[in-house]
Design an enzyme around this catalytic site. Structure first.
Site, PDB file in Angstrom:
ATOM      1  N   ARG A  18       0.833  -1.204   0.000  1.00 37.42           N
ATOM      2  CA  ARG A  18       0.000   0.000   0.000  1.00 37.42           C
ATOM      3  C   ARG A  18       0.874   1.264   0.000  1.00 37.42           C
ATOM      4  O   ARG A  18       1.008   1.945  -1.006  1.00 37.42           O
ATOM      5  CB  ARG A  18      -0.936  -0.006   1.222  1.00 37.42           C
ATOM      6  CG  ARG A  18      -2.129   0.976   1.113  1.00 37.42           C
ATOM      7  CD  ARG A  18      -1.797   2.423   1.334  1.00 37.42           C
ATOM      8  NE  ARG A  18      -1.302   2.724   2.685  1.00 37.42           N
ATOM      9  CZ  ARG A  18      -0.895   3.927   3.054  1.00 37.42           C
ATOM     10  NH1 ARG A  18      -0.909   4.938   2.197  1.00 37.42           N
ATOM     11  NH2 ARG A  18      -0.446   4.118   4.285  1.00 37.42           N
ATOM     12  N   ASP A  19       1.522   1.546   1.095  1.00 39.19           N
ATOM     13  CA  ASP A  19       2.307   2.768   1.215  1.00 39.19           C
ATOM     14  C   ASP A  19       3.484   2.766   0.250  1.00 39.19           C
ATOM     15  O   ASP A  19       3.895   3.805  -0.259  1.00 39.19           O
ATOM     16  CB  ASP A  19       2.807   2.911   2.660  1.00 39.19           C
ATOM     17  CG  ASP A  19       3.303   4.308   2.969  1.00 39.19           C
ATOM     18  OD1 ASP A  19       2.843   5.256   2.318  1.00 39.19           O
ATOM     19  OD2 ASP A  19       4.149   4.453   3.867  1.00 39.19           O
ATOM     20  N   HIS A 210       6.952   4.463  12.427  1.00 39.07           N
ATOM     21  CA  HIS A 210       6.926   4.410  10.956  1.00 39.07           C
ATOM     22  C   HIS A 210       7.990   5.395  10.476  1.00 39.07           C
ATOM     23  O   HIS A 210       7.763   6.604  10.441  1.00 39.07           O
ATOM     24  CB  HIS A 210       5.533   4.804  10.458  1.00 39.07           C
ATOM     25  CG  HIS A 210       5.381   4.794   8.967  1.00 39.07           C
ATOM     26  ND1 HIS A 210       4.533   3.929   8.311  1.00 39.07           N
ATOM     27  CD2 HIS A 210       5.968   5.536   7.987  1.00 39.07           C
ATOM     28  CE1 HIS A 210       4.592   4.153   7.002  1.00 39.07           C
ATOM     29  NE2 HIS A 210       5.456   5.126   6.790  1.00 39.07           N
ATOM     30  N   HIS A 212      10.927   6.859   7.809  1.00 40.24           N
ATOM     31  CA  HIS A 212      11.429   6.973   6.444  1.00 40.24           C
ATOM     32  C   HIS A 212      12.943   7.191   6.496  1.00 40.24           C
ATOM     33  O   HIS A 212      13.467   7.757   7.452  1.00 40.24           O
ATOM     34  CB  HIS A 212      10.736   8.122   5.722  1.00 40.24           C
ATOM     35  CG  HIS A 212       9.348   7.789   5.273  1.00 40.24           C
ATOM     36  ND1 HIS A 212       8.797   8.252   4.102  1.00 40.24           N
ATOM     37  CD2 HIS A 212       8.388   7.001   5.831  1.00 40.24           C
ATOM     38  CE1 HIS A 212       7.561   7.787   3.960  1.00 40.24           C
ATOM     39  NE2 HIS A 212       7.291   7.032   5.005  1.00 40.24           N
ATOM     40  N   CYS A 243       9.975   9.402  -1.081  1.00 40.92           N
ATOM     41  CA  CYS A 243       9.475  10.492  -0.233  1.00 40.92           C
ATOM     42  C   CYS A 243       9.022  11.625  -1.143  1.00 40.92           C
ATOM     43  O   CYS A 243       9.840  12.229  -1.835  1.00 40.92           O
ATOM     44  CB  CYS A 243      10.570  10.987   0.713  1.00 40.92           C
ATOM     45  SG  CYS A 243      10.033  12.348   1.750  1.00 40.92           S
ATOM     46  N   ASN A 252      10.160   4.817   2.698  1.00 40.86           N
ATOM     47  CA  ASN A 252      10.059   3.837   3.780  1.00 40.86           C
ATOM     48  C   ASN A 252      11.351   3.053   3.988  1.00 40.86           C
ATOM     49  O   ASN A 252      12.030   2.696   3.028  1.00 40.86           O
ATOM     50  CB  ASN A 252       8.949   2.823   3.446  1.00 40.86           C
ATOM     51  CG  ASN A 252       7.588   3.466   3.414  1.00 40.86           C
ATOM     52  OD1 ASN A 252       7.122   4.007   4.399  1.00 40.86           O
ATOM     53  ND2 ASN A 252       6.934   3.407   2.261  1.00 40.86           N
TER      54      ASN A 252
END
Length: 305
Positions: A18-19, A210, A212, A243, A252
């Site tokens: 998803r992300d 979470h 990055h 990003c 990520n």
């Protein structure tokens, strides 16, 4: 308080499908997404962010989410999550049989106004019906808090601002709350301060990190979070996901890199690293580029993949 001992086990939430994929410019077929989710399921993840029920107008890549959810082979014991922006998205997610819905807010007022044209408080209020419906339908509810360590528009974000939104998401009934470094600017001591402040408003065992890797700090930030008792982390296979606020930067943190570090620390995850490496190499081949994961590429090269 920083502990001298690290957790013995952690939960990794895989967000690549998803992300990780949502910002890809090339169209990725539902079949490829299904194969990716199935490979990740077989690797042993207990939570996979598999879909997003947002308007295809805004996120075209996620237009096949219902097809993906219908096509995956569900592994007993794995939660399949989907991001939902409103009740329309919730109803689609419910029909698709998701196990958990994810709602989102920002810790930065400037980010909230720029991205969804409303204040933080208004954005949380918009999710009240979604939260209620999730509980009525016995679905797990997760809250995602973006820009918790810095904002591309306002710069610094205070720990008190983070704690305020954590409190609001808690009051909606969230079972878990993600503290996200959306632009990857955090450093270890900053992370510890924010996590400890958030833990004053919500149980630390239900907070997740979470991170990055925009500035190469993600693994260090995960280690710093382990030191203060965070035991849930998000990661993206092959480092999928750039990003959007830092041109050309990685997004990520790569799942393979996180698993390699945790294995070295003797922290259990229940995940088969070799199968994750295979999944990372698979999706990277589909995208026509090398995986971002350093550990994944090194392990694949070592065995001649």
């Amino acid at each position: 308080m920083i502990s001298s001992s690290l957790p013995k086990a952690v939960k990794i939430i895989e967000v690549g499908p998803r992300d990780g994929l949502q910002n890809e410019q090339q169209t990725i077929s539902a079949d490829v997404k299904i194969e990716l989710v199935n490979r990740l399921s077989q690797a042993g993840f207990v939570n996979i962010e598999a879909a997003s029920f947002v308007s295809p107008k805004w996120v075209p890549q996620m237009a096949t989410s219902a097809e993906v959810m219908a096509g995956i082979t569900r592994r007993p014991g794995t939660l399949y999550s989907a991001l939902v922006p409103n009740m329309k998205g919730f109803e689609a997610a419910l029909a698709a049989g998701v196990d958990e819905v994810v709602i989102f807010a920002a810790a930065s007022e400037a980010f909230s106004q720029k991205n969804i044209n409303c204040s933080i408080a208004e954005s949380v209020e918009r999710f009240r019906d979604v939260a209620r419906a999730a509980k009525e339908n016995k679905l797990r509810l997760r809250g995602a808090l973006s820009c918790a360590f810095g904002c591309p528009y306002q710069g610094e974000v205070s720990a008190d601002s983070v704690a305020s939104v954590v409190q609001q998401l808690r009051d909606l009934g969230c079972d878990e709350i993600d503290i996200a470094d959306t632009i990857g600017v955090a450093t270890p001591r900053h992370v510890q301060a924010v996590m400890q402040r958030a833990a004053q408003e919500f149980p630390i065992e239900k907070l997740s990190g979470h991170f990055h890797d925009t500035y190469g700090q993600a693994l260090a930030n995960i280690y710093a979070s382990l030191e203060v008792g965070i035991t849930i982390y998000h990661a993206s296979v092959a480092g999928l996901g750039g990003c959007p606020y830092a041109k050309g930067a990685t997004g990520n943190v790569a799942t393979e890199d996180v698993l390699y570090m945790l294995r070295g620390l003797g922290i259990a995850t229940g995940i088969d690293l070799d199968k994750v490496v295979d999944a990372g190499q698979f999706i990277s081949a589909q995208l026509g580029r090398k995986a971002v994961s350093r550990a994944g590429n090194a392990l694949a090269a070592k065995r001649g993949n």
